[in-house]
Design a protein around this motif. Structure first.
Motif, short mmCIF file in Angstrom:
data_model
loop_
_atom_site.label_atom_id
_atom_site.label_comp_id
_atom_site.label_asym_id
_atom_site.label_seq_id
_atom_site.Cartn_x
_atom_site.Cartn_y
_atom_site.Cartn_z
N TYR A 58 7.96 -22.33 7.84
CA TYR A 58 7.03 -20.95 8.02
C TYR A 58 8.08 -19.70 7.29
O TYR A 58 9.40 -19.64 7.08
N ASN A 59 7.67 -18.76 6.97
CA ASN A 59 7.63 -17.41 6.16
C ASN A 59 8.01 -16.38 7.38
O ASN A 59 6.28 -16.31 8.12
N ILE A 60 8.32 -15.43 8.04
CA ILE A 60 8.47 -14.50 8.42
C ILE A 60 8.56 -13.35 7.93
O ILE A 60 9.47 -13.19 7.34
N TYR A 61 7.68 -12.18 8.45
CA TYR A 61 7.39 -10.97 7.04
C TYR A 61 7.72 -9.92 8.19
O TYR A 61 7.31 -9.55 8.58
N PHE A 62 8.45 -9.02 7.38
CA PHE A 62 8.83 -7.54 8.75
C PHE A 62 7.66 -6.53 7.54
O PHE A 62 7.62 -6.95 6.07
N LYS A 63 6.42 -5.53 7.71
CA LYS A 63 5.72 -5.55 7.43
C LYS A 63 5.42 -3.87 7.63
O LYS A 63 5.81 -3.25 8.53
N LEU A 64 5.36 -2.39 6.16
CA LEU A 64 5.88 -1.70 6.56
C LEU A 64 5.24 -0.85 5.29
O LEU A 64 4.79 -0.79 4.76
N ARG A 65 5.03 0.90 6.43
CA ARG A 65 3.65 1.70 5.79
C ARG A 65 4.45 2.93 6.00
O ARG A 65 4.89 3.33 6.60
N HIS A 66 4.81 3.46 4.59
CA HIS A 66 5.45 5.11 4.76
C HIS A 66 4.50 6.13 3.54
O HIS A 66 4.02 5.58 2.96
N THR A 67 4.65 7.19 4.41
CA THR A 67 4.24 8.15 3.25
C THR A 67 5.76 8.84 1.82
O THR A 67 6.64 8.22 2.09
N ALA A 68 4.61 9.17 0.98
CA ALA A 68 5.79 9.75 -0.55
C ALA A 68 6.68 10.12 0.42
O ALA A 68 7.52 10.14 -0.57
N ASP A 69 6.28 11.26 1.63
CA ASP A 69 7.44 12.04 1.91
C ASP A 69 8.46 11.60 2.24
O ASP A 69 9.23 11.59 3.51
N SER A 107 3.28 -1.36 -2.83
CA SER A 107 2.03 -0.95 -3.09
C SER A 107 1.21 0.10 -2.84
O SER A 107 1.57 0.89 -1.38
N GLY A 108 1.15 1.18 -4.12
CA GLY A 108 0.50 2.69 -2.84
C GLY A 108 -0.94 2.67 -3.35
O GLY A 108 -1.50 2.06 -4.09
N SER A 109 -1.11 3.23 -2.09
CA SER A 109 -2.60 3.73 -1.43
C SER A 109 -2.87 5.13 -1.34
O SER A 109 -2.53 5.23 0.16
N GLY A 110 -3.34 6.16 -2.07
CA GLY A 110 -2.99 7.67 -2.05
C GLY A 110 -1.65 7.73 -1.54
O GLY A 110 -1.08 8.00 -2.29
N ASN A 111 -1.78 8.13 -0.61
CA ASN A 111 -0.18 8.76 -0.07
C ASN A 111 1.05 7.94 0.13
O ASN A 111 1.77 7.55 1.23
N LEU A 112 0.09 6.44 0.37
CA LEU A 112 0.84 5.49 1.32
C LEU A 112 1.33 4.27 0.93
O LEU A 112 0.76 3.75 -0.80
N TYR A 113 2.42 3.82 1.22
CA TYR A 113 3.40 2.94 0.18
C TYR A 113 3.15 1.72 1.20
O TYR A 113 3.86 1.69 2.60
N THR A 114 3.67 0.75 0.93
CA THR A 114 2.96 -0.65 1.06
C THR A 114 4.08 -1.94 1.49
O THR A 114 3.86 -1.66 -0.01
N TYR A 115 5.03 -2.44 1.89
CA TYR A 115 5.71 -3.26 1.82
C TYR A 115 5.32 -4.96 2.40
O TYR A 115 5.19 -4.48 3.73
N THR A 116 5.56 -5.67 2.27
CA THR A 116 5.71 -6.89 2.85
C THR A 116 6.66 -8.15 2.25
O THR A 116 6.99 -7.86 1.18
N ASP A 149 3.16 2.95 9.97
CA ASP A 149 2.95 1.91 10.51
C ASP A 149 4.12 0.84 10.80
O ASP A 149 4.72 0.77 9.00
N ALA A 150 4.50 -0.68 11.18
CA ALA A 150 4.51 -1.48 10.72
C ALA A 150 4.36 -2.70 11.60
O ALA A 150 3.53 -2.80 12.26
N GLY A 151 4.91 -3.59 11.71
CA GLY A 151 4.13 -5.42 11.88
C GLY A 151 5.43 -6.31 11.52
O GLY A 151 6.00 -6.30 10.82
N ILE A 152 4.32 -7.44 11.72
CA ILE A 152 4.94 -8.86 11.37
C ILE A 152 4.35 -9.70 11.28
O ILE A 152 2.81 -9.86 11.77
N LYS A 153 4.54 -10.37 10.17
CA LYS A 153 3.57 -11.40 9.95
C LYS A 153 4.40 -12.78 9.83
O LYS A 153 5.36 -13.03 9.20
N VAL A 154 3.39 -14.34 10.34
CA VAL A 154 3.92 -14.96 10.78
C VAL A 154 3.32 -15.98 9.85
O VAL A 154 2.01 -16.04 10.37
N SER A 155 2.84 -17.07 8.65
CA SER A 155 2.56 -17.76 8.35
C SER A 155 3.87 -19.17 8.14
O SER A 155 4.59 -19.09 8.10
#
Length: 159
Positions: A58-69, A107-116, A149-155
């Protein structure tokens, strides 16, 4: 006849779009919104996953989104893993979120940046059962501002 072709083309396109977004290997994929974009120590991201095939990887990931600030180029988190009823194992991670020039890595979408971001890759759970996964922010600031926001992904890894 042209209307029928247009309808079939549109229906095919919608079907492909819907099914291409599905990842059937995901065991869990959750996100927790942070109140007022502030991630406090008490706002731990939790997930319980039931492992029925411990021979699989399995792969376990930390998911994160933050603003440009968001005020830092990195983030520290604590990852806790335990089989229910057993002692938990903990590990501290640091992730680089920006380049030295300030360019965000996500990866950016507007003012939010997303990571896995990877926590454990090609991981084999010791045995079948239910496991609790937990992530908490481990920065000096409490709360950590501008975290959406933050999250967990298990694949499951398909051989």
């Amino acid at each position: 006849m042209n209307n029928l072709k247009a309808f079939l083309l549109l229906a095919t396109g919608i079907t492909i779009t819907l099914f291409s977004g599905c990842d059937t290997n995901n065991i869990i994929d959750n996100n927790i919104s942070m109140p007022s974009r502030n991630w406090s120590y008490v706002n731990k991201v939790k997930a319980v996953v039931e492992i029925t095939e411990p021979a699989k990887s399995y792969n376990i990931y930390f998911k994160l989104r933050h603003t440009a600030d968001y005020g830092y180029s990195n983030i520290f988190v604590l990852f806790h893993l335990r089989e229910l009823g057993q002692k938990r194992e903990s590990r501290r991670y640091e992730y680089r979120l920006a380049q030295p020039d300030g360019q965000w890595n996500g990866s950016g979408s507007g003012n939010l940046y997303t990571y896995t971001l990877p926590l454990l890759t090609n991981y084999k759970f010791p045995k079948a059962g239910k496991y609790e996964l937990e992530i908490e922010q481990n920065m000096r600031d409490n709360p950590l501002k501008e975290i959406s926001d933050a999250g967990i992904k298990v694949s499951a890894i398909v051989p």
